[in-house]
Scaffold this active site. Structure first.
Site, short mmCIF file in Angstrom:
data_model
loop_
_atom_site.label_atom_id
_atom_site.label_comp_id
_atom_site.label_asym_id
_atom_site.label_seq_id
_atom_site.Cartn_x
_atom_site.Cartn_y
_atom_site.Cartn_z
N CYS A 123 -10.19 4.00 7.84
CA CYS A 123 -9.30 4.94 7.15
C CYS A 123 -10.00 6.23 6.77
O CYS A 123 -9.39 7.30 6.80
CB CYS A 123 -8.71 4.28 5.90
SG CYS A 123 -9.93 3.49 4.85
N CYS A 124 -11.28 6.15 6.38
CA CYS A 124 -11.95 7.35 5.88
C CYS A 124 -12.22 8.38 6.97
O CYS A 124 -11.87 9.56 6.80
CB CYS A 124 -13.23 6.98 5.14
SG CYS A 124 -12.96 5.85 3.75
N GLU A 170 -14.69 5.29 -2.87
CA GLU A 170 -14.33 5.41 -1.45
C GLU A 170 -13.98 6.85 -1.09
O GLU A 170 -13.33 7.55 -1.88
CB GLU A 170 -13.13 4.49 -1.17
CG GLU A 170 -12.77 4.42 0.30
CD GLU A 170 -11.46 3.65 0.55
OE1 GLU A 170 -11.10 2.79 -0.28
OE2 GLU A 170 -10.83 3.92 1.59
N HIS A 207 0.86 -1.19 0.00
CA HIS A 207 0.00 0.00 0.00
C HIS A 207 0.90 1.23 0.00
O HIS A 207 1.43 1.62 1.03
CB HIS A 207 -0.91 0.01 1.22
CG HIS A 207 -2.05 0.99 1.11
ND1 HIS A 207 -1.89 2.28 0.66
CD2 HIS A 207 -3.37 0.85 1.39
CE1 HIS A 207 -3.07 2.90 0.68
NE2 HIS A 207 -3.98 2.06 1.11
N HIS A 247 -6.18 -0.83 -6.89
CA HIS A 247 -6.78 -0.18 -5.73
C HIS A 247 -6.61 1.34 -5.85
O HIS A 247 -5.49 1.84 -5.98
CB HIS A 247 -6.06 -0.72 -4.50
CG HIS A 247 -6.65 -0.29 -3.19
ND1 HIS A 247 -6.38 0.93 -2.63
CD2 HIS A 247 -7.48 -0.93 -2.33
CE1 HIS A 247 -7.02 1.02 -1.46
NE2 HIS A 247 -7.70 -0.09 -1.26
N CYS A 257 -11.75 7.94 0.92
CA CYS A 257 -10.30 8.12 0.88
C CYS A 257 -9.80 8.27 -0.55
O CYS A 257 -8.81 8.98 -0.79
CB CYS A 257 -9.59 6.92 1.51
SG CYS A 257 -9.63 6.92 3.31
N GLU A 282 -11.70 -2.46 -4.18
CA GLU A 282 -11.77 -0.98 -4.06
C GLU A 282 -10.98 -0.35 -5.20
O GLU A 282 -10.19 0.56 -5.00
CB GLU A 282 -11.19 -0.55 -2.71
CG GLU A 282 -11.79 -1.30 -1.53
CD GLU A 282 -11.26 -0.85 -0.17
OE1 GLU A 282 -10.03 -0.66 -0.04
OE2 GLU A 282 -12.06 -0.67 0.75
#
Lengths: 622, 622
Positions: free
Chosen positions: B395-396, B318, B179, B250, B320, B302
């Site tokens: 995370c958001c 999403e 990531h 992603h 984020c 995602e």
């Protein structure tokens, strides 16, 4: 309490332009290709019970069902397309299957040789009773087709054993199948064998389902599989079936269950159970069915979701689910004599239940979308939008083998001295009515044309009735002599003579079907319908980006032969094509401009038979 | 090669009606509620490194990143909303985090106490470098806000250790993060610390990514995890980044990676790498972006899928990912000075990047649909269509804590002696230009109104330039004095005096945005846009079944206050409501009839702030 009788396979020889070629193709290509795949993948060899670790083609626990469905199809097909070599081949397969039966009657390739310690240990997931059911259906079909009892007796021994394992007794298992199917199969076996104990077991499975304490929960605890303690509604096992408010869970499981419930209800004169079946059907057709007759809208669990959740692009609408809805409607039609079931059966038959089978008969959709864009990709094999010759889980291809030869039996029913034409597909029909044999030939090009001619071939001397369904979509009809309209069927009653002819013409205007406003994607769109057929646009005829076309709903539509699909009639008419000033921008404030053009539509059931191109069922209307 | 400079957080005090209240709410509610959730779930306690099996709140390997993002947000917020108690609280958290650092510099709560044997063993899945990156961003923010070096030095020690572990040396690990995030963070750390070794490591991660032999494949083999040997494109690691043809995988990972690439390219004057960034952006805005600026259309991974695959109902988009696109555009704008990036940044800021945060600041969307029906259900927590106070993977919510206080810095940039107004949100701005401090106050009600008044508060004696972006959506503007239009910005240049005023009015007509015809669902539909805001219909104003409304595109639209949303301006105008003769039938051949009515639309960014009701962005147009 059954009102009508289905006509046995073999008494209806279809001669129509839509299904008769499919019956022929099933004989010539679909059954052979499925047999070949069953051989290739080791599904037949598995019955030798000699698979060992390290060998290829490790058996899977649902394999028996695939083989059984192909064999069931072979048996039906032999009654329509007699073929001594094929008959001998079928008998050899039957012998092979019977040879795998265990001394106690048990018959399952996977749990005999791979996990014998897990027999009946996980009814929720392991498909044992589902496989047993399909073997029973195959055995009954073989017996009806050949008169030979080998296969039937084998499955009766299996069923006898099942009646000792499952039931209400303190020493019996109080479970029921994770994947229904055996309920309807046990009823067939009871009819064929005369042994009512099988129907009693079917009834036990139906009524035990969802009773507290929930069997699948207890089983999950025994198996230390907490992940199995959820999702009881996926299996229609969250509460007793009679208390279930509507259709839920995995669509094929649901419809096989409801079919079994209908069979049990009929034989046991169980009005409450029949009312449950009616409630499920009503919920489906009002809230949970694609316009094509497809059901089970999502790939997650292949299941019913919630009311009006019928997305077009991601439509799952599994081929087996479409088939199972037809099977259920057929039962309900004959049980109740209510024409509504014929309407939905016809919707499925001519559209979503047949769309999964290619015209050449050897490639299949698992899932049936309502829209497809050429650029579309899918990472998931079973929702791939291009027809495939086979699948890892190949329930759909094998299901077509047995579905296609039954279509004639769906189209016609008998009732005392009435021959019921549920669907006026051209055929030669030999019905055993109360007073004797009654045979007619129906000529016509239905579903492409509404002109029908019935000629009596054989008749008892006493009065008989010919009852022809007037489809709900038909706004006007003309008959060569007056009939009486009774609950959706136009009835002609008299003493017939061979050679008597009744002519009936059903008007087939093109109509735009509109969706309930809760189906928001379909707002401003329509599905073109003519007769029982729904029409879609394909890229091969109209170019890509099919939603750029706007079709005036009220215009002079015309039929036309479809280029590349001999014998198929399509629709054509005026349309506008929209385009934008900036063709590349993803979003722009430029109002599209329209220019006049012509559209060409083909039956939805026949899409993607001329290569892979875009498809659109819900066309924009103006 | 960087063209413009971002204005540091704290130099722009927003005073506009749209974002300024969000900045206040972030201070008062969003940060406190996120802190509370971090405490509640054990995310802070985890840094004590005393978790033992059997205790509640077992640490998860991405927890460090959640804490880091909240702390980063606290540091920014302190510069906008000074608060000594909050500052002391932040310092305590910093001490707690630093106390968890290992003697070798390593800092990760999960792999220190739960799986110490697996440190760096699975870069593909384990988020260690991702967590490190977020801690670095937090440390730099803390240093910039407070001048204290504790946190910065701690993360420099961690980064020093990383430069020994990762790199091209024979004894070093040739991997890179599953990531991305650390790439951009290492560049920030290099800027703050002056240590270029950190940027070198960022560059190594960028260039090593996707080189043969693929690190993630080799790692999967070492770990005996064949299931990890697939899907390299999900991680943007199937080939070197410079060879990647377009945006893939992603979405958040992609945009964090591209942001890091942009940072590396700028510092290293790497034109090829910058061209790669431009190619990715171009691919996104031409083929893979919702009209809202949302990206990553599917919940499966995602991720980006294929061109024009932008379904409305199942849109993942999403929060984020929307944020990450803004972060990337902001970088690219300042690097290149190309106004196109400001257009897309504005699109995201006012629509899809902010829609995930409720007005009261304590509930969040993880995914941002483009349509919602009241009857809609979802079995999957992260795609649930009702705002939630927190998520298992949160995370958001934590991303908003740090995103909101940066918005002022996105809106304004500096360039030698030019102050750039990228987004004319009312604010007091103190820019350090080449010749000295230059301060202006922008007054106005943007985005609800286009009338802007710039007052000079402080200025060098020498000529300075005020450059105000003329948005692409603006067809006409009027200024109080002539300016020069340069690449999308209207430039006023002179020797200013305090008290000088420039007035500019941007016309804000309502426009209907139309989609590329490959977005078939949107054909015959438009999105109403006024200024930078996209408008949607909500059930609370218009009733359910919003696609029953048809809105004439060319009409006299009016703005109106939105009932229940103080200070928010909506749109209203004429519409037709369609209804059917048979309202219950799922499908029927009855052409809908229309009656005239009125519609009410609200900014998409603010939907579902008055309870849960239906929402429709792509409205039907006529």
């Amino acid at each position: 309490m059954k009102t009508w009788q289905e006509l046995p396979v073999g008494t209806v020889q279809l001669q129509d332009p839509f299904f008769a070629p499919r019956v022929r193709t099933n004989h010539e290509r679909t059954i052979p290709s499925n047999l070949e795949k069953c051989h290739e993948t080791g599904r037949f060899d598995a019955f030798r019970l000699d698979w060992k670790e390290g060998m290829p083609n490790k058996p899977h626990f649902f394999w028996d069902s695939d083989v059984a469905k192909v064999l069931e199809g072979m048996a039906y097909d032999l009654q329509l397309n007699p073929d001594p070599e094929r008959a001998a081949e079928l008998d050899r397969y039957v012998d092979l299957i019977c040879s795998a039966q265990q001394p106690d009657g048990y018959l399952n390739v996977y749990f005999t040789q791979i996990e014998p310690e897990n027999r009946w240990k996980c009814l929720r997931n392991n498909h044992e009773l589902y496989c047993a059911g399909h073997l029973m259906e195959a055995a009954v079909a073989h017996y009806r087709a050949t008169g030979k009892r080998t296969f039937l007796d084998c499955l009766c021994r299996y069923a006898d054993y099942l009646t000792t394992v499952f039931g209400p007794g303190a020493d019996q298992c109080h479970g029921y199948p994770g994947h229904p199917e055996i309920e309807l199969a046990l009823c067939k076996l009871a009819d064929a064998s005369g042994n009512e104990a099988y129907r009693d077991l079917a009834r036990y499975f139906v009524d035990q389902r969802g009773q507290e304490p929930l069997y699948f929960i207890e089983e999950a605890r025994r198996n230390k599989r907490p992940e199995d303690e959820v999702d009881m509604s996926l299996f229609q096992a969250d509460r007793p079936v009679r208390d279930q408010p509507g259709a839920s869970g995995h669509a094929v499981r649901a419809l096989y269950l409801y079919s079994g419930m209908a069979d049990v209800a009929t034989a046991c004169d169980d009005r409450e159970l029949l009312a449950t079946c009616e409630r499920m059907w009503d919920d489906i057709v009002r809230h949970k069915m694609y316009v094509t007759g497809g059901i089970g809208s999502t790939s997650w669990g292949e299941r019913f979701t919630y009311d009006y959740d019928l997305p077009n692009a991601t439509a799952y609408a599994e081929s087996c689910a479409g088939i199972s809805l037809v099977l259920f409607c057929h039962r309900m039609l004959n049980i109740t004599g209510d024409v509504r079931y014929a309407e939905t059966m016809e919707r499925g038959l001519y559209n979503g239940a047949i769309s999964g089978l290619s015209l050449e008969g050897t490639s299949f959709f698992y899932a049936n979308p309502q829209v497809f864009a050429e650029n579309q990709k899918s990472g998931d094999g079973q929702t791939v939008r291009v027809r495939q010759p086979w699948f890892g889980c190949s329930c759909c291809p094998t299901n077509y083998c047995r579905f296609i030869p039954q279509i004639g039996s769906f189209a016609y029913s008998s009732e005392a001295n009435t021959l019921r034409v549920n669907i006026p597909a051209a055929a030669e029909v030999h019905a055993a009515l109360g007073k004797g044999p009654f045979a007619v030939r129906l000529e016509g090009a239905y579903p492409y044309d509404g002109a029908l001619a019935f000629t009596v071939l054989e008749t008892p001397a006493t009065p008989c009735r010919l009852a022809i369904r007037i489809p709900a979509w038909c706004p006007h009809y003309e008959a060569s002599e007056p009939g009486t309209l009774e609950k959706g069927y136009l009835v002609f009653e008299r003493c017939w003579k061979p050679g008597d002819v009744i002519r009936l013409t059903l008007d087939m205007p093109v109509q735009g079907l509109h969706a309930h406003p809760m189906l928001e994607e379909n707002a401003g769109r329509m599905v073109l319908r003519r007769g029982p057929l729904l029409y879609c646009l394909e890229g091969v005829d109209n170019g890509p980006m099919l939603s750029s076309l706007v079709i005036p709903e009220h215009q002079d539509f015309r039929t036309e032969p479809v280029a590349g699909l001999p014998g198929v009639m399509g629709l054509t008419g005026k349309a506008w094509r929209e385009s934008r000033v900036d063709p590349d921008a993803l979003y722009a404030p430029d109002t599209p401009v329209r220019e006049e053009t012509v559209f060409h539509a083909v039956p939805y059931a026949l899409w993607q038979n001329r290569g892979t191109s875009s498809m659109l069922l819900w066309v924009r209307c103006a």
